[in-house]
Design a protein around this motif. Sequence first.
Motif, PDB file in Angstrom:
ATOM      1  N   ASN A 157       0.580  -0.830  -0.072  1.00 18.48           N
ATOM      2  CA  ASN A 157       0.009   0.287  -0.054  1.00 18.48           C
ATOM      3  C   ASN A 157       0.521   1.367   0.087  1.00 18.48           C
ATOM      4  O   ASN A 157       2.004   1.648   0.981  1.00 18.48           O
ATOM      5  CB  ASN A 157      -1.080   0.151   1.256  1.00 18.48           C
ATOM      6  N   LEU A 158       0.857   1.501  -1.381  1.00 20.21           N
ATOM      7  CA  LEU A 158       1.716   2.687  -0.993  1.00 20.21           C
ATOM      8  C   LEU A 158       1.694   4.166  -0.332  1.00 20.21           C
ATOM      9  O   LEU A 158       1.749   5.177  -0.285  1.00 20.21           O
ATOM     10  CB  LEU A 158       2.577   3.316  -1.727  1.00 20.21           C
ATOM     11  N   ASP A 159       0.343   4.458  -0.471  1.00 16.99           N
ATOM     12  CA  ASP A 159       0.040   5.878   0.481  1.00 16.99           C
ATOM     13  C   ASP A 159       0.086   5.289   1.465  1.00 16.99           C
ATOM     14  O   ASP A 159       0.612   6.239   2.378  1.00 16.99           O
ATOM     15  CB  ASP A 159      -1.516   5.753   0.028  1.00 16.99           C
ATOM     16  N   LEU A 160       0.048   4.639   2.533  1.00 13.65           N
ATOM     17  CA  LEU A 160       0.128   3.764   3.687  1.00 13.65           C
ATOM     18  C   LEU A 160       2.250   3.807   4.018  1.00 13.65           C
ATOM     19  O   LEU A 160       1.963   4.773   5.003  1.00 13.65           O
ATOM     20  CB  LEU A 160      -0.191   2.363   4.019  1.00 13.65           C
ATOM     21  N   ARG A 161       2.322   3.885   2.622  1.00 17.18           N
ATOM     22  CA  ARG A 161       4.102   3.711   3.010  1.00 17.18           C
ATOM     23  C   ARG A 161       4.300   5.109   2.955  1.00 17.18           C
ATOM     24  O   ARG A 161       5.670   5.884   4.223  1.00 17.18           O
ATOM     25  CB  ARG A 161       5.174   2.844   1.922  1.00 17.18           C
ATOM     26  N   VAL A 162       4.165   6.330   1.919  1.00 19.15           N
ATOM     27  CA  VAL A 162       4.404   7.438   2.471  1.00 19.15           C
ATOM     28  C   VAL A 162       3.269   8.538   3.828  1.00 19.15           C
ATOM     29  O   VAL A 162       4.342   8.675   4.291  1.00 19.15           O
ATOM     30  CB  VAL A 162       3.035   8.274   1.128  1.00 19.15           C
ATOM     31  N   LYS A 163       2.274   7.610   4.333  1.00 21.85           N
ATOM     32  CA  LYS A 163       2.026   8.532   5.483  1.00 21.85           C
ATOM     33  C   LYS A 163       3.209   7.748   6.697  1.00 21.85           C
ATOM     34  O   LYS A 163       3.531   8.803   7.356  1.00 21.85           O
ATOM     35  CB  LYS A 163       0.875   7.326   5.938  1.00 21.85           C
ATOM     36  N   MET A 164       3.595   6.874   6.389  1.00 24.12           N
ATOM     37  CA  MET A 164       4.556   5.923   7.849  1.00 24.12           C
ATOM     38  C   MET A 164       5.608   6.998   7.264  1.00 24.12           C
ATOM     39  O   MET A 164       6.849   7.430   8.373  1.00 24.12           O
ATOM     40  CB  MET A 164       5.283   4.915   7.103  1.00 24.12           C
ATOM     41  N   GLY A 165       6.620   6.856   5.951  1.00 25.21           N
ATOM     42  CA  GLY A 165       7.150   8.264   5.660  1.00 25.21           C
ATOM     43  C   GLY A 165       7.364   9.162   6.295  1.00 25.21           C
ATOM     44  O   GLY A 165       8.573   9.917   6.699  1.00 25.21           O
ATOM     45  N   ILE A 178      13.351   7.787   4.930  1.00 27.79           N
ATOM     46  CA  ILE A 178      14.442   7.283   3.283  1.00 27.79           C
ATOM     47  C   ILE A 178      13.759   5.649   2.967  1.00 27.79           C
ATOM     48  O   ILE A 178      13.399   6.248   1.971  1.00 27.79           O
ATOM     49  CB  ILE A 178      15.716   7.704   3.897  1.00 27.79           C
ATOM     50  N   GLU A 179      14.089   5.102   3.845  1.00 25.65           N
ATOM     51  CA  GLU A 179      13.845   3.338   3.275  1.00 25.65           C
ATOM     52  C   GLU A 179      12.502   3.617   3.414  1.00 25.65           C
ATOM     53  O   GLU A 179      12.533   3.109   2.639  1.00 25.65           O
ATOM     54  CB  GLU A 179      13.936   2.726   4.936  1.00 25.65           C
ATOM     55  N   GLU A 180      11.164   4.295   3.549  1.00 23.04           N
ATOM     56  CA  GLU A 180       9.757   4.135   3.344  1.00 23.04           C
ATOM     57  C   GLU A 180       9.833   5.011   2.317  1.00 23.04           C
ATOM     58  O   GLU A 180       8.983   4.356   0.696  1.00 23.04           O
ATOM     59  CB  GLU A 180       8.934   4.853   4.575  1.00 23.04           C
ATOM     60  N   PHE A 181      10.286   5.922   1.457  1.00 24.32           N
ATOM     61  CA  PHE A 181      10.459   6.766   0.046  1.00 24.32           C
ATOM     62  C   PHE A 181      10.735   5.889  -1.099  1.00 24.32           C
ATOM     63  O   PHE A 181      10.073   5.903  -2.090  1.00 24.32           O
ATOM     64  CB  PHE A 181      10.555   8.299   0.483  1.00 24.32           C
ATOM     65  N   LEU A 182      12.060   5.595  -0.729  1.00 32.32           N
ATOM     66  CA  LEU A 182      12.901   4.667  -0.969  1.00 32.32           C
ATOM     67  C   LEU A 182      11.386   3.016  -2.009  1.00 32.32           C
ATOM     68  O   LEU A 182      11.847   3.600  -2.867  1.00 32.32           O
ATOM     69  CB  LEU A 182      13.726   4.250  -1.004  1.00 32.32           C
ATOM     70  N   PHE A 183      11.123   2.950  -1.130  1.00 33.54           N
ATOM     71  CA  PHE A 183      10.414   1.662  -1.194  1.00 33.54           C
ATOM     72  C   PHE A 183       8.795   2.312  -2.055  1.00 33.54           C
ATOM     73  O   PHE A 183       8.846   1.997  -2.826  1.00 33.54           O
ATOM     74  CB  PHE A 183       9.753   1.202  -0.251  1.00 33.54           C
ATOM     75  N   VAL A 184       8.659   3.095  -2.017  1.00 29.37           N
ATOM     76  CA  VAL A 184       7.445   4.103  -3.065  1.00 29.37           C
ATOM     77  C   VAL A 184       8.553   4.024  -4.156  1.00 29.37           C
ATOM     78  O   VAL A 184       7.524   3.400  -4.858  1.00 29.37           O
ATOM     79  CB  VAL A 184       6.863   5.679  -1.861  1.00 29.37           C
TER      80      VAL A 184
END
Length: 450
Positions: A157-165, A178-184
């Motif tokens: 879930n990319l929206d979720l990963r952005v929120k977490m970032g 950085i890890e979250e945004f790189l994943f997205v």
Amino acid sequence: AGNMDSAVKELETSLSLSPDNQETALYLSSQYIQKGDFGRARELLNRFLIKEPDSFLIYYFLARTEVGDKKYNKAEAFYKKALEINPDWKEALVELGMVYEMQNKPNKAVEIYEKVLSLFPYHLVARERLGSIHLSQNRRQEALREFQVMEKLESGNLDLRVKMGLLYLEEKNYEKSIEEFLFVLSAKPDLHQARYYLAIAYMEGGSPSHALEELNRIPEDSPIYLDALLQAAYIHYKEEHNDAALSALQKALSKPAQSPEPYNMAASIYREMKKYPEAIQTLKDGIQSFPQNEKLYYHLGVSYDQSGNLDECIKAMDKVLEINPKNADALNYIGYSFADRGLHLDKAEQMVKKALQIKPEDGYITDSLGWIYFKKGLIKKAVKELERAVKLAKDDPLILEHLGDAYIKAQRKSDALKCYMKALSLNPKEEDVRKRLEEKVKDLAPFPSN
């Protein structure tokens, strides 16, 4: 719309043939709700409620009717009635939580979502809503905990990963951010907003070069291209690369004007470089596009003042006050400018006191009032205001110097020396301020500093 109308007609025909068929009535009411025909939905459901007073489904659809009609208090009552009959019905629970959010009752919504998750731990909607409420209430750790659970259940879930970032960024956990945004971005490289956030994380994490690399990857046709240029300019400025900062800002200014910010930022850099004509022209260009922007006029006044043109400075500040009579900074700037030159001291006092009514806890405005009293020879009043200014502004060399000057007049030379030495310890940027302080310390050298 045509298919819906056709479905409504078929259901109405079916119900006329079987007028006691609750299932058909519920389907028809849901179609009415989707069409926004809340009156007919309400009428139909109330007719069946008389026949089936213990039907939780009828109460549930009545609640949805009232939600559609934005009558949230009635919706809440119907959801509660449905849940009295069927207490663990997750759809009704979740929707009741959403109604509480619409009623601005976040604590009640939290209770509901926590109940849902106690019954159904993998309910993603309830967990996402709960995390979002925590986030809106600035309970970042609680929000992060909910989103981390969701990540395990729904890692793609990319929206979720952005929120977490963003949460990690706010928590200053830059490595995880950085890890979250790189994943997205590995999944969706053209998500420019995520790349912008990644640049912020790199910058805050101490890697400005990586931040600039990411900002440079945001293309000109992106909606956030201007934001990327402004951020790049800010990074260059912080790294003391003023020419590079101005280059980024010139790119922004070459585009159709969307914001006054590039003009203000470029002018500030020109002023720091003592290029006052360039600062003034840049701000005039900005005023052409944003003629009612008080910040542009304010910076224009500052630029004129620093170039030695007090008359034009006052004209620009007067324009700020024409746009916004309660602009405390402009009132203070005029008052301090007069006081520092020993001009119009009564008018200066009046303007600064007006500014203090707007910003009573502002250390810089309090300093101006103290300095006016100093210029008027009211030393006892000056010391009182300047001591307060030092407490409010904390660690400002110029305010400390002002207080030191007032102490000299009050025959408190030892206290004055402490102020001057403290001001010097703060390494003032302006060379003239530093030299002036050094001279004052030298003059007081025979006096002990403690």
